[in-house]
Design an enzyme around this catalytic site. Structure first.
Site, PDB file in Angstrom:
ATOM      1  N   CYS A   1      -6.359  -4.994 -20.748  1.00 28.29           N
ATOM      2  CA  CYS A   1      -7.137  -3.754 -20.816  1.00 28.29           C
ATOM      3  C   CYS A   1      -7.730  -3.567 -22.214  1.00 28.29           C
ATOM      4  O   CYS A   1      -7.086  -3.852 -23.225  1.00 28.29           O
ATOM      5  CB  CYS A   1      -6.247  -2.562 -20.450  1.00 28.29           C
TER       6      CYS A   1
ATOM      7  N   CYS B   1      -4.024   2.418 -25.825  1.00 28.08           N
ATOM      8  CA  CYS B   1      -2.904   3.348 -25.602  1.00 28.08           C
ATOM      9  C   CYS B   1      -1.636   2.752 -26.241  1.00 28.08           C
ATOM     10  O   CYS B   1      -1.201   1.656 -25.857  1.00 28.08           O
ATOM     11  CB  CYS B   1      -2.692   3.564 -24.110  1.00 28.08           C
TER      12      CYS B   1
ATOM     13  N   CYS C   1       1.332   1.172 -24.229  1.00 29.70           N
ATOM     14  CA  CYS C   1       1.066   0.383 -23.026  1.00 29.70           C
ATOM     15  C   CYS C   1       1.112  -1.130 -23.249  1.00 29.70           C
ATOM     16  O   CYS C   1       0.357  -1.680 -24.049  1.00 29.70           O
ATOM     17  CB  CYS C   1      -0.295   0.768 -22.453  1.00 29.70           C
TER      18      CYS C   1
ATOM     19  N   CYS D   1       0.822   4.146  -4.721  1.00 31.72           N
ATOM     20  CA  CYS D   1      -0.081   4.320  -5.870  1.00 31.72           C
ATOM     21  C   CYS D   1      -0.510   2.942  -6.338  1.00 31.72           C
ATOM     22  O   CYS D   1       0.336   2.085  -6.590  1.00 31.72           O
ATOM     23  CB  CYS D   1       0.634   5.006  -7.025  1.00 31.72           C
TER      24      CYS D   1
ATOM     25  N   CYS E   1      -3.168  14.159  -9.618  1.00 34.31           N
ATOM     26  CA  CYS E   1      -1.848  13.804 -10.159  1.00 34.31           C
ATOM     27  C   CYS E   1      -2.064  13.611 -11.652  1.00 34.31           C
ATOM     28  O   CYS E   1      -2.821  12.720 -12.056  1.00 34.31           O
ATOM     29  CB  CYS E   1      -1.371  12.514  -9.498  1.00 34.31           C
TER      30      CYS E   1
ATOM     31  N   ARG F   1       7.225  14.917 -10.733  1.00 35.34           N
ATOM     32  CA  ARG F   1       7.750  13.560 -10.525  1.00 35.34           C
ATOM     33  C   ARG F   1       8.551  13.066 -11.714  1.00 35.34           C
ATOM     34  O   ARG F   1       8.061  13.030 -12.840  1.00 35.34           O
ATOM     35  CB  ARG F   1       6.601  12.589 -10.216  1.00 35.34           C
TER      36      ARG F   1
HETATM   37  S1  SF4 Z   1      -2.516   2.945 -20.177  1.00 35.68           S
HETATM   38 FE1  SF4 Z   1      -2.722   0.706 -20.493  1.00 35.68          FE
HETATM   39  S2  SF4 Z   1      -3.887   0.012 -18.728  1.00 35.68           S
HETATM   40 FE2  SF4 Z   1      -4.176   2.243 -18.845  1.00 35.68          FE
HETATM   41  S3  SF4 Z   1      -6.014   2.541 -20.063  1.00 35.68           S
HETATM   42 FE3  SF4 Z   1      -4.304   2.587 -21.517  1.00 35.68          FE
HETATM   43  S4  SF4 Z   1      -4.111   0.453 -22.238  1.00 35.68           S
HETATM   44 FE4  SF4 Z   1      -5.360   0.416 -20.368  1.00 35.68          FE
END
Ligand code: SF4
Length: 330
Positions: free
Chosen positions: A52, A56, A59, A96, A188, A260
């Site tokens: 990605c 984040c 992540c 999901c 959600c 949740r």
């Molecule tokens: S949470 Fe992870 S997968 Fe989702 S947008 Fe952020 S970096 Fe990308």
């Protein structure tokens, strides 16, 4: 009473109550508003993993962090259907599907996701997607394909957001939630605690969620699972008491929302989870994986339900599909 005009100070007054008072009040509100013996069970699968472009900080799927997650292209329809059948047999009423995308693009991959939504919807399961940012037109296409819910977490407070994600803004998040609502999908949206935020940030996030024009139908409360290779790899695990405080406050200010108990549940004992259900949690992710992190297996959860006198909630309970009314009721 459902309120969308909570003041931050009012939420803080609830949040900082002595914990047992807080749990007692949340349990009372939960019993007054919901069938407290029911827990909505969702299964989360990663339909496109890793690589990605976003940053984040929590992540493992962000391409820029070295976390050992294998990049996997979009799953095939048959594999998704196998996963959905397994989830349904295990007691899940909702599937999901998560894709590690910054945003949805109008291409063949999106067409394939629409096919997945149609096929899982035909299995009489609630279908939820979490695919990143979404335009209204894309939300509409998902709705037309039979999507039931769209997940898009706020993650944290507006003030703290920039310290966790720099590749998009809080406003981008809110715009997607607006598009989802406009397409008449259920929303959600929740967040993660343990990112290094203050308690004021936790209250701030709940303030934003509870003051949306309509409360999200589901609010996931996640405890950070610190993953090696991410900027948050050294974060301390949050305590169960912090999770309880968040769950109970969420239950009090959004009485009819499905709350949740999400990531971080694997580290909780059964008595700790029981306290969370008492405090108003009424949904879990089940299945042995949460996107890329481990989660308790279906049969362990069903054993826990039996001991605690809980039962999985049936799909589409109280919705138009079941009763001819428009709103999701618990
Ligand atoms: S949470 Fe992870 S997968 Fe989702 S947008 Fe952020 S970096 Fe990308």
């Amino acid at each position: 009473m459902i309120r969308n005009n909570w003041k931050k100070e009012e939420i803080a007054e609830i949040y900082y109550r002595p914990l047992l008072d807080l749990i007692h009040e949340a349990a009372t509100i939960h019993r007054d508003n919901n069938d407290y013996s029911e827990v909505q069970v969702s299964s989360l699968i990663s339909i496109k993993t890793g690589g990605c472009s976003e940053d984040c900080a929590y992540c493992p799927q962000a391409a820029r962090y070295n976390t050992g997650v294998d990049v996997q292209a979009l799953m095939k329809l048959d594999d998704v259907l196998d996963a959905a059948e397994k989830a349904k047999a295990g007691g899940a009423s909702r599937l999901c599907m998560g894709a590690a995308w910054r945003e949805v693009r109008d291409n063949r991959d999106f067409d394939r996701v629409l096919e997945m939504v149609r096929a899982v919807n035909e299995m009489d399961m609630e279908v939820c997607c979490t695919l990143g940012m979404l335009t209204f037109e894309q939300a509409q296409k998902l709705k037309d394909a039979g999507l039931y819910a769209y997940n898009h977490n706020l993650d944290t407070s507006e003030e703290n957001y920039k310290s966790i994600i720099t590749t998009r803004t809080y406003e981008d998040r809110l715009n997607t939630l607006h598009n989802v609502r406009k397409a008449k999908l259920t929303v959600c949206s929740g967040g993660i605690i343990g990112l290094g935020e203050t308690e004021e940030d936790r209250i701030g996030m709940l303030h934003t969620l509870s003051n949306l024009p309509q409360h999200p139908e589901s609010v996931p409360i996640n405890a950070l699972v610190a993953i090696k290779g991410t900027p948050l790899e050294d974060q301390q695990r949050v305590s169960v008491w912090e999770m309880l405080r968040m769950i109970a406050t969420t239950r009090i200010i959004m009485p009819r929302t499905v709350v949740r108990l999400s990531a971080g549940r694997l580290e909780m004992t059964m008595p700790e989870q029981a306290l969370c259900f008492m405090a108003g949690a009424n949904s879990i992710f089940a299945g042995d994986k949460l996107l890329t992190t481990p989660n308790p297996a279906f049969n362990e959860d069903m054993k826990m339900f039996e001991i605690l006198g809980l039962k999985p909630r049936r799909a589409f309970k109280g919705t138009e599909r079941e009763t001819g009314t428009m709103t999701e009721k618990v």
